[in-house]
Motif scaffolding. Structure first.
Motif, PDB file in Angstrom:
ATOM      1  N   GLU A 112       0.815  -1.221   0.000  1.00  0.00           N
ATOM      2  CA  GLU A 112       0.000   0.000   0.000  1.00  0.00           C
ATOM      3  C   GLU A 112       0.846   1.268   0.000  1.00  0.00           C
ATOM      4  OE1 GLU A 112      -0.882   0.042   4.775  1.00  0.00           O
ATOM      5  OE2 GLU A 112      -2.188  -1.075   3.446  1.00  0.00           O
ATOM      6  N   HIS A 113       2.158   1.115   0.203  1.00  0.00           N
ATOM      7  CA  HIS A 113       3.066   2.268   0.213  1.00  0.00           C
ATOM      8  C   HIS A 113       3.863   2.395  -1.088  1.00  0.00           C
ATOM      9  CE1 HIS A 113       2.142   2.900   4.412  1.00  0.00           C
ATOM     10  NE2 HIS A 113       2.363   1.624   4.632  1.00  0.00           N
ATOM     11  N   ALA A 114       3.609   1.517  -2.049  1.00  0.00           N
ATOM     12  CA  ALA A 114       4.325   1.561  -3.325  1.00  0.00           C
ATOM     13  C   ALA A 114       3.730   2.646  -4.223  1.00  0.00           C
ATOM     14  CB  ALA A 114       4.251   0.207  -4.021  1.00  0.00           C
ATOM     15  N   PRO A 115       4.567   3.557  -4.713  1.00  0.00           N
ATOM     16  CA  PRO A 115       4.068   4.638  -5.589  1.00  0.00           C
ATOM     17  C   PRO A 115       3.843   4.134  -7.013  1.00  0.00           C
ATOM     18  CG  PRO A 115       6.420   4.901  -5.213  1.00  0.00           C
ATOM     19  CD  PRO A 115       5.986   3.703  -4.408  1.00  0.00           C
ATOM     20  N   LEU A 116       2.630   3.698  -7.286  1.00  0.00           N
ATOM     21  CA  LEU A 116       2.336   3.030  -8.552  1.00  0.00           C
ATOM     22  C   LEU A 116       1.423   3.800  -9.494  1.00  0.00           C
ATOM     23  CD1 LEU A 116       1.643  -0.553  -7.150  1.00  0.00           C
ATOM     24  CD2 LEU A 116       3.754   0.288  -8.208  1.00  0.00           C
ATOM     25  N   ARG A 147       1.516  14.777  -0.829  1.00  0.00           N
ATOM     26  CA  ARG A 147       2.750  14.904  -1.612  1.00  0.00           C
ATOM     27  C   ARG A 147       3.174  13.536  -2.134  1.00  0.00           C
ATOM     28  NH1 ARG A 147       5.243  20.076  -2.140  1.00  0.00           N
ATOM     29  NH2 ARG A 147       6.760  18.686  -3.054  1.00  0.00           N
ATOM     30  N   PRO A 148       2.822  13.216  -3.371  1.00  0.00           N
ATOM     31  CA  PRO A 148       3.211  11.916  -3.916  1.00  0.00           C
ATOM     32  C   PRO A 148       4.704  11.877  -4.248  1.00  0.00           C
ATOM     33  CG  PRO A 148       2.203  13.235  -5.622  1.00  0.00           C
ATOM     34  CD  PRO A 148       2.087  14.022  -4.335  1.00  0.00           C
ATOM     35  N   ALA A 149       5.215  10.659  -4.380  1.00  0.00           N
ATOM     36  CA  ALA A 149       6.592  10.474  -4.823  1.00  0.00           C
ATOM     37  C   ALA A 149       6.689  10.892  -6.292  1.00  0.00           C
ATOM     38  CB  ALA A 149       6.988   9.010  -4.666  1.00  0.00           C
ATOM     39  N   ARG A 150       7.896  11.015  -6.751  1.00  0.00           N
ATOM     40  CA  ARG A 150       8.129  11.339  -8.167  1.00  0.00           C
ATOM     41  C   ARG A 150       8.883  10.193  -8.830  1.00  0.00           C
ATOM     42  NH1 ARG A 150       6.374  16.524 -10.114  1.00  0.00           N
ATOM     43  NH2 ARG A 150       5.630  17.601  -8.257  1.00  0.00           N
ATOM     44  N   TYR A 190       1.358   8.029  -7.053  1.00  0.00           N
ATOM     45  CA  TYR A 190       0.612   7.918  -5.799  1.00  0.00           C
ATOM     46  C   TYR A 190       0.570   6.483  -5.284  1.00  0.00           C
ATOM     47  CZ  TYR A 190      -1.122  12.593  -6.840  1.00  0.00           C
ATOM     48  OH  TYR A 190      -1.209  13.932  -7.110  1.00  0.00           O
ATOM     49  N   THR A 191       0.575   6.359  -3.963  1.00  0.00           N
ATOM     50  CA  THR A 191       0.394   5.065  -3.305  1.00  0.00           C
ATOM     51  C   THR A 191      -1.089   4.880  -2.992  1.00  0.00           C
ATOM     52  OG1 THR A 191       0.595   5.934  -1.058  1.00  0.00           O
ATOM     53  CG2 THR A 191       2.654   5.326  -2.187  1.00  0.00           C
TER      54      THR A 191
END
Length: 102
Positions: free
Chosen positions: A9-13, A40-43, A51-52
């Motif tokens: 659930e924490h993977a930015p997919l 703030r999503p990962a890049r 987004y996760t």
């Protein structure tokens, strides 16, 4: 068994387009939430927002709060306070566990 990225659930997919479609909002709205430090999503290496599943849950909460008339600044503050409460609860639970061991 190998854990796949979509199991985490924490993977930015998820891309901005995918999330906007899932939540029925404009991509520009998601970018505004990022710019206002609400979510703030990962890049990706190419600079695209990813987004996760947890962030998508947060986005749903933010959308609901905005729908109730909250400003993005207010939503960010609500999220900050919720995070602080969660940290304090975890700290208290840890102290309670230590006391019970005595």
């Amino acid at each position: 068994m190998v854990r796949l990225p979509f199991d985490d659930e924490h993977a930015p997919l998820y891309s901005v387009g995918q999330v906007a479609e899932m939540l029925h909002v404009q991509q520009a709205f998601l970018r505004r939430l990022d710019e206002h430090d609400v979510v703030r999503p990962a890049r990706s290496p190419g600079g695209q927002r990813r987004y996760t599943r947890n962030e998508i849950d947060d986005l749903q909460d933010a959308i609901e709060l905005v729908g109730e008339g909250m400003s993005l600044v207010a939503v960010r503050r609500i999220f900050e306070l919720q995070h602080q409460v969660a940290e304090l609860k975890a700290e208290l639970a840890g102290e309670h566990a230590v006391r019970e061991k005595r």
